[in-house]
Write a protein that holds these residues in place. Structure first.
Motif, PDB file in Angstrom:
ATOM      1  N   LEU A  53       0.820  -1.208   0.000  1.00  0.00           N
ATOM      2  CA  LEU A  53       0.000   0.000   0.000  1.00  0.00           C
ATOM      3  C   LEU A  53       0.860   1.267   0.000  1.00  0.00           C
ATOM      4  O   LEU A  53       0.421   2.310  -0.472  1.00  0.00           O
ATOM      5  CB  LEU A  53      -0.953   0.007   1.203  1.00  0.00           C
ATOM      6  N   ASP A  54       2.076   1.156   0.524  1.00  0.00           N
ATOM      7  CA  ASP A  54       3.001   2.298   0.537  1.00  0.00           C
ATOM      8  C   ASP A  54       3.846   2.380  -0.728  1.00  0.00           C
ATOM      9  O   ASP A  54       4.652   3.290  -0.874  1.00  0.00           O
ATOM     10  CB  ASP A  54       3.921   2.226   1.761  1.00  0.00           C
ATOM     11  N   SER A  55       3.676   1.431  -1.645  1.00  0.00           N
ATOM     12  CA  SER A  55       4.492   1.400  -2.861  1.00  0.00           C
ATOM     13  C   SER A  55       3.939   2.339  -3.931  1.00  0.00           C
ATOM     14  O   SER A  55       2.860   2.904  -3.786  1.00  0.00           O
ATOM     15  CB  SER A  55       4.563  -0.031  -3.420  1.00  0.00           C
ATOM     16  N   ALA A  56       4.681   2.460  -5.017  1.00  0.00           N
ATOM     17  CA  ALA A  56       4.266   3.317  -6.138  1.00  0.00           C
ATOM     18  C   ALA A  56       3.056   2.738  -6.877  1.00  0.00           C
ATOM     19  O   ALA A  56       2.306   3.475  -7.514  1.00  0.00           O
ATOM     20  CB  ALA A  56       5.428   3.507  -7.104  1.00  0.00           C
ATOM     21  N   THR A  57       2.880   1.430  -6.805  1.00  0.00           N
ATOM     22  CA  THR A  57       1.744   0.783  -7.475  1.00  0.00           C
ATOM     23  C   THR A  57       0.954  -0.049  -6.458  1.00  0.00           C
ATOM     24  O   THR A  57       1.043  -1.279  -6.453  1.00  0.00           O
ATOM     25  CB  THR A  57       2.224  -0.113  -8.632  1.00  0.00           C
ATOM     26  N   PRO A  58       0.179   0.618  -5.599  1.00  0.00           N
ATOM     27  CA  PRO A  58      -0.566  -0.129  -4.584  1.00  0.00           C
ATOM     28  C   PRO A  58      -1.686  -0.960  -5.199  1.00  0.00           C
ATOM     29  O   PRO A  58      -2.211  -0.611  -6.261  1.00  0.00           O
ATOM     30  CB  PRO A  58      -1.137   0.981  -3.691  1.00  0.00           C
ATOM     31  N   PRO A  59      -2.038  -2.047  -4.550  1.00  0.00           N
ATOM     32  CA  PRO A  59      -3.153  -2.864  -5.049  1.00  0.00           C
ATOM     33  C   PRO A  59      -4.479  -2.189  -4.741  1.00  0.00           C
ATOM     34  O   PRO A  59      -4.565  -1.270  -3.922  1.00  0.00           O
ATOM     35  CB  PRO A  59      -3.019  -4.158  -4.242  1.00  0.00           C
ATOM     36  N   ARG A  60      -5.521  -2.644  -5.391  1.00  0.00           N
ATOM     37  CA  ARG A  60      -6.882  -2.195  -5.094  1.00  0.00           C
ATOM     38  C   ARG A  60      -7.387  -3.101  -3.973  1.00  0.00           C
ATOM     39  O   ARG A  60      -7.422  -4.318  -4.121  1.00  0.00           O
ATOM     40  CB  ARG A  60      -7.740  -2.345  -6.345  1.00  0.00           C
ATOM     41  N   VAL A  61      -7.766  -2.532  -2.857  1.00  0.00           N
ATOM     42  CA  VAL A  61      -8.261  -3.302  -1.713  1.00  0.00           C
ATOM     43  C   VAL A  61      -9.787  -3.263  -1.741  1.00  0.00           C
ATOM     44  O   VAL A  61     -10.395  -2.192  -1.673  1.00  0.00           O
ATOM     45  CB  VAL A  61      -7.733  -2.740  -0.373  1.00  0.00           C
ATOM     46  N   LEU A  62     -10.390  -4.451  -1.880  1.00  0.00           N
ATOM     47  CA  LEU A  62     -11.847  -4.576  -1.876  1.00  0.00           C
ATOM     48  C   LEU A  62     -12.264  -5.266  -0.583  1.00  0.00           C
ATOM     49  O   LEU A  62     -11.889  -6.406  -0.331  1.00  0.00           O
ATOM     50  CB  LEU A  62     -12.342  -5.399  -3.066  1.00  0.00           C
ATOM     51  N   ASP A  63     -13.024  -4.566   0.228  1.00  0.00           N
ATOM     52  CA  ASP A  63     -13.533  -5.101   1.490  1.00  0.00           C
ATOM     53  C   ASP A  63     -14.930  -5.639   1.210  1.00  0.00           C
ATOM     54  O   ASP A  63     -15.832  -4.884   0.846  1.00  0.00           O
ATOM     55  CB  ASP A  63     -13.573  -3.987   2.530  1.00  0.00           C
ATOM     56  N   VAL A  64     -15.106  -6.957   1.356  1.00  0.00           N
ATOM     57  CA  VAL A  64     -16.356  -7.596   0.949  1.00  0.00           C
ATOM     58  C   VAL A  64     -17.341  -7.784   2.110  1.00  0.00           C
ATOM     59  O   VAL A  64     -18.335  -8.488   1.969  1.00  0.00           O
ATOM     60  CB  VAL A  64     -16.099  -8.941   0.223  1.00  0.00           C
ATOM     61  N   ARG A  65     -17.080  -7.119   3.219  1.00  0.00           N
ATOM     62  CA  ARG A  65     -18.016  -7.185   4.343  1.00  0.00           C
ATOM     63  C   ARG A  65     -19.211  -6.269   4.077  1.00  0.00           C
ATOM     64  O   ARG A  65     -19.241  -5.523   3.111  1.00  0.00           O
ATOM     65  CB  ARG A  65     -17.312  -6.752   5.643  1.00  0.00           C
ATOM     66  N   THR A  66     -20.186  -6.323   4.960  1.00  0.00           N
ATOM     67  CA  THR A  66     -21.359  -5.463   4.820  1.00  0.00           C
ATOM     68  C   THR A  66     -20.954  -4.009   5.036  1.00  0.00           C
ATOM     69  O   THR A  66     -19.944  -3.735   5.697  1.00  0.00           O
ATOM     70  CB  THR A  66     -22.452  -5.827   5.846  1.00  0.00           C
ATOM     71  N   PRO A  67     -21.723  -3.064   4.519  1.00  0.00           N
ATOM     72  CA  PRO A  67     -21.422  -1.653   4.763  1.00  0.00           C
ATOM     73  C   PRO A  67     -21.371  -1.307   6.252  1.00  0.00           C
ATOM     74  O   PRO A  67     -20.570  -0.473   6.669  1.00  0.00           O
ATOM     75  CB  PRO A  67     -22.558  -0.919   4.053  1.00  0.00           C
ATOM     76  N   GLY A  68     -22.217  -1.952   7.058  1.00  0.00           N
ATOM     77  CA  GLY A  68     -22.186  -1.709   8.503  1.00  0.00           C
ATOM     78  C   GLY A  68     -20.862  -2.128   9.115  1.00  0.00           C
ATOM     79  O   GLY A  68     -20.276  -1.399   9.926  1.00  0.00           O
ATOM     80  N   GLU A  69     -20.367  -3.304   8.747  1.00  0.00           N
ATOM     81  CA  GLU A  69     -19.074  -3.772   9.247  1.00  0.00           C
ATOM     82  C   GLU A  69     -17.950  -2.879   8.741  1.00  0.00           C
ATOM     83  O   GLU A  69     -17.020  -2.545   9.479  1.00  0.00           O
ATOM     84  CB  GLU A  69     -18.816  -5.215   8.794  1.00  0.00           C
ATOM     85  N   PHE A  70     -18.031  -2.506   7.462  1.00  0.00           N
ATOM     86  CA  PHE A  70     -17.023  -1.645   6.853  1.00  0.00           C
ATOM     87  C   PHE A  70     -16.952  -0.317   7.583  1.00  0.00           C
ATOM     88  O   PHE A  70     -15.871   0.200   7.858  1.00  0.00           O
ATOM     89  CB  PHE A  70     -17.363  -1.438   5.371  1.00  0.00           C
ATOM     90  N   GLU A  71     -18.113   0.250   7.916  1.00  0.00           N
ATOM     91  CA  GLU A  71     -18.147   1.533   8.612  1.00  0.00           C
ATOM     92  C   GLU A  71     -17.491   1.437   9.984  1.00  0.00           C
ATOM     93  O   GLU A  71     -16.840   2.372  10.438  1.00  0.00           O
ATOM     94  CB  GLU A  71     -19.594   2.013   8.763  1.00  0.00           C
ATOM     95  N   THR A  72     -17.644   0.310  10.655  1.00  0.00           N
ATOM     96  CA  THR A  72     -17.058   0.137  11.986  1.00  0.00           C
ATOM     97  C   THR A  72     -15.544   0.277  11.936  1.00  0.00           C
ATOM     98  O   THR A  72     -14.960   1.001  12.727  1.00  0.00           O
ATOM     99  CB  THR A  72     -17.457  -1.229  12.571  1.00  0.00           C
ATOM    100  N   ALA A  73     -14.900  -0.411  11.012  1.00  0.00           N
ATOM    101  CA  ALA A  73     -13.434  -0.337  10.868  1.00  0.00           C
ATOM    102  C   ALA A  73     -13.046  -0.882   9.509  1.00  0.00           C
ATOM    103  O   ALA A  73     -13.527  -1.939   9.104  1.00  0.00           O
ATOM    104  CB  ALA A  73     -12.740  -1.147  11.956  1.00  0.00           C
ATOM    105  N   HIS A  74     -12.186  -0.126   8.798  1.00  0.00           N
ATOM    106  CA  HIS A  74     -11.698  -0.602   7.503  1.00  0.00           C
ATOM    107  C   HIS A  74     -10.317  -0.026   7.219  1.00  0.00           C
ATOM    108  O   HIS A  74      -9.909   0.974   7.809  1.00  0.00           O
ATOM    109  CB  HIS A  74     -12.667  -0.248   6.375  1.00  0.00           C
ATOM    110  N   ILE A  75      -9.620  -0.677   6.317  1.00  0.00           N
ATOM    111  CA  ILE A  75      -8.303  -0.214   5.883  1.00  0.00           C
ATOM    112  C   ILE A  75      -8.506   1.045   5.046  1.00  0.00           C
ATOM    113  O   ILE A  75      -9.362   1.075   4.164  1.00  0.00           O
ATOM    114  CB  ILE A  75      -7.589  -1.312   5.062  1.00  0.00           C
ATOM    115  N   ALA A  76      -7.738   2.069   5.345  1.00  0.00           N
ATOM    116  CA  ALA A  76      -7.870   3.332   4.613  1.00  0.00           C
ATOM    117  C   ALA A  76      -7.670   3.099   3.124  1.00  0.00           C
ATOM    118  O   ALA A  76      -6.771   2.374   2.713  1.00  0.00           O
ATOM    119  CB  ALA A  76      -6.848   4.342   5.127  1.00  0.00           C
ATOM    120  N   GLY A  77      -8.529   3.702   2.329  1.00  0.00           N
ATOM    121  CA  GLY A  77      -8.439   3.576   0.879  1.00  0.00           C
ATOM    122  C   GLY A  77      -9.129   2.355   0.310  1.00  0.00           C
ATOM    123  O   GLY A  77      -9.190   2.186  -0.902  1.00  0.00           O
TER     124      GLY A  77
END
Length: 196
Positions: free
Chosen positions: A15-39
């Motif tokens: 994530l700190d590199s010049a070509t970071p991966p796309r991070v897809l969080d597949v949890r529910t929006p409620g779970e995502f809102e509680t805590a998620h990786i930035a970006g």
């Protein structure tokens, strides 16, 4: 074929590199809102499965799938690989491992994760059926049905009750639809800033 996993330390470096991966969080929006990786992009598993062909058109970089512990990410990975996407990885241990290893997350309103909700509903139904069977003996079959469903969920690595609960308003956000998700993938992306 075993899905390639990536550990939290490697993902943090990527994530700190010049070509970071796309991070897809597949949890529910409620779970995502509680805590998620930035970006990270919130792409709930059911929407990913339903609109996978539309979504994969916008995934040309490496993709890392995240959920609570890895189970839903594994299902998402299978969905994407079946559609021909080969640059997919799973965060080993999910968001739980990410936080355990001391990496920052963006936090919002706290909500119960989906697995905890399944335990509450299943446990409540079994307890109610067993106690109710004192007066109405046929209620014991409800408890048996829930037990059979949980056994099937473990064997098949799927959870019909979890998928049903994920559709409740408690677990959904106002912007939880395929069109919004695709527009985020195409546009500038998530609005949250990188957690430090």
């Amino acid at each position: 074929m075993t899905a390639p996993t990536i550990d939290s330390h490697d993902l943090h470096q990527m994530l700190d590199s010049a070509t970071p991966p796309r991070v897809l969080d597949v949890r529910t929006p409620g779970e995502f809102e509680t805590a998620h990786i930035a970006g990270a992009y919130n792409v709930p598993l059911d929407l990913l499965q339903e609109h996978r062909d539309e979504i994969i058109k916008h995934l040309d970089e490496d993709v890392v799938l995240v959920c609570r512990s890895g189970q839903r990410a594994a299902q998402a990975e299978e969905t994407l690989r079946t559609a021909g996407l080969t640059n997919v990885h799973i965060l080993d241990g999910g968001i739980n491992a990410w936080e355990t290893n001391g990496f920052a997350v963006n936090r919002g309103a706290t909500r119960w994760d989906l697995e905890r909700q399944v335990r509450l509903v299943a446990g409540s139904l079994v307890l109610t059926a067993v106690l109710g069977s004192i007066a109405a003996p046929k209620l014991k079959w409800l408890a048996a049905g829930i037990g059979g469903g949980l056994t099937f969920a473990a064997v098949s690595n799927t959870c019909a009750m979890g998928m049903a609960l994920s559709k409740l308003p408690y677990n959904r956000g106002a912007s939880c639809d395929a069109q919004t998700i695709v527009s985020q993938l195409v546009g500038p992306g998530p609005t949250d800033q990188k957690a430090k």
